[in-house]
Design a protein around this motif. Sequence first.
Motif, PDB file in Angstrom:
ATOM      1  N   ASP A 199       0.853  -1.188   0.000  1.00 47.02           N
ATOM      2  CA  ASP A 199       0.000   0.000   0.000  1.00 47.02           C
ATOM      3  C   ASP A 199       0.890   1.239   0.000  1.00 47.02           C
ATOM      4  N   PRO A 200       0.703   2.162  -0.970  1.00 44.94           N
ATOM      5  CA  PRO A 200      -0.232   2.113  -2.093  1.00 44.94           C
ATOM      6  C   PRO A 200       0.015   0.892  -2.987  1.00 44.94           C
ATOM      7  N   PRO A 201      -1.036   0.429  -3.663  1.00 46.60           N
ATOM      8  CA  PRO A 201      -0.895  -0.795  -4.461  1.00 46.60           C
ATOM      9  C   PRO A 201       0.232  -0.694  -5.476  1.00 46.60           C
ATOM     10  N   GLY A 202       1.087  -1.711  -5.494  1.00 41.75           N
ATOM     11  CA  GLY A 202       2.164  -1.766  -6.469  1.00 41.75           C
ATOM     12  C   GLY A 202       3.389  -0.945  -6.150  1.00 41.75           C
ATOM     13  N   CYS A 203       3.466  -0.340  -4.963  1.00 40.36           N
ATOM     14  CA  CYS A 203       4.628   0.504  -4.663  1.00 40.36           C
ATOM     15  C   CYS A 203       5.905  -0.310  -4.466  1.00 40.36           C
ATOM     16  N   LEU A 204       5.751  -1.587  -4.111  1.00 36.39           N
ATOM     17  CA  LEU A 204       6.904  -2.432  -3.851  1.00 36.39           C
ATOM     18  C   LEU A 204       6.547  -3.858  -4.251  1.00 36.39           C
ATOM     19  N   GLU A 205       7.385  -4.459  -5.104  1.00 41.02           N
ATOM     20  CA  GLU A 205       7.172  -5.847  -5.496  1.00 41.02           C
ATOM     21  C   GLU A 205       7.984  -6.763  -4.601  1.00 41.02           C
ATOM     22  N   ALA A 206       7.363  -7.851  -4.139  1.00 42.03           N
ATOM     23  CA  ALA A 206       8.027  -8.798  -3.242  1.00 42.03           C
ATOM     24  C   ALA A 206       7.873 -10.202  -3.803  1.00 42.03           C
ATOM     25  N   ALA A 207       8.992 -10.899  -3.972  1.00 41.93           N
ATOM     26  CA  ALA A 207       8.986 -12.263  -4.496  1.00 41.93           C
ATOM     27  C   ALA A 207       9.809 -13.155  -3.579  1.00 41.93           C
ATOM     28  N   PRO A 208       9.323 -14.349  -3.255  1.00 40.52           N
ATOM     29  CA  PRO A 208      10.076 -15.228  -2.350  1.00 40.52           C
ATOM     30  C   PRO A 208      11.365 -15.721  -2.988  1.00 40.52           C
ATOM     31  N   LEU A 209      12.396 -15.849  -2.164  1.00 40.59           N
ATOM     32  CA  LEU A 209      13.672 -16.411  -2.603  1.00 40.59           C
ATOM     33  C   LEU A 209      13.722 -17.881  -2.220  1.00 40.59           C
ATOM     34  N   SER A 210      14.335 -18.687  -3.055  1.00 37.14           N
ATOM     35  CA  SER A 210      14.431 -20.120  -2.777  1.00 37.14           C
ATOM     36  C   SER A 210      15.426 -20.371  -1.645  1.00 37.14           C
TER      37      SER A 210
END
Length: 262
Positions: free
Chosen positions: A193-204
């Motif tokens: 929030d705000p939507p799309g302000c930060l992208e988060a992807a899990p690391l293996s």
Amino acid sequence: GLGLSVPFNQMFTGRSLPQVAQRCSFTEVYLGGEAGYVQVTRTTGEGPVLLVLPLRRDRREDVGAEGRSASGWRGFEGWRPLKQEDRANYDWMHEMLYEVVVHSEAYARAEWRGAAPWAPPSSATLPPGGSATYGLRMILARDVESVGEALLAAGVPVATPLPAATLHADMTDARLHLSTPKGLEVVGSPRSDPPGCLEAAPLSGGTAAAHALRLRPVAVGRCRLTLRYRWGPAADRRGELLQFVHYNLLEPAAALLQRHGD
């Protein structure tokens, strides 16, 4: 609004350094929702360290069948100086007395209306004859380095932003390390929030108790990540837990340096 006063001694004015070391403390707050806490550390930096946490959801008298509080409170939402309530005149902002706010919607609409709260404001309405339970619990960490360990032992997840909670838009190696107590599982993906302000992807390579997210800043400005957790069947408690992690996103470092370095 509803808050709980936490009047710890951080009054330095008029005291010598030995008196400050003997009598005073530093008070810091993390407005992380149900994972939030107030940390009280001696001015010498020596342990133990006092941690003030929201009352555990399964210890509240108003918990429903799905582990949700009838009062709707989600832990710590705000950190408010007691300016009107406390008539003392302090020389420095850090010396004021504060309350940790658990329902902040009324403040957000009135005295905070010119600002955007870090945590989403909430409110509660009690029906005739209804009741709600609010409270704090206090634990000790052995020293400053052991705060994370003490939080996990108390059933509180620990989120560590790396390299810091301030990120530049061109950073590609930022991480958010998550450590969870036994029985607590991450549910879904973080919401920004705000939507799309930060992208988060899990690391293996993560484990059930510790894993990391790769972060990519998209916008500039303040950004909040909301993490959802759920207690597993083997845990001694039930329901879900919300944690807020706050970021300040800046323009690319080179652009910032060029603009302010001329």
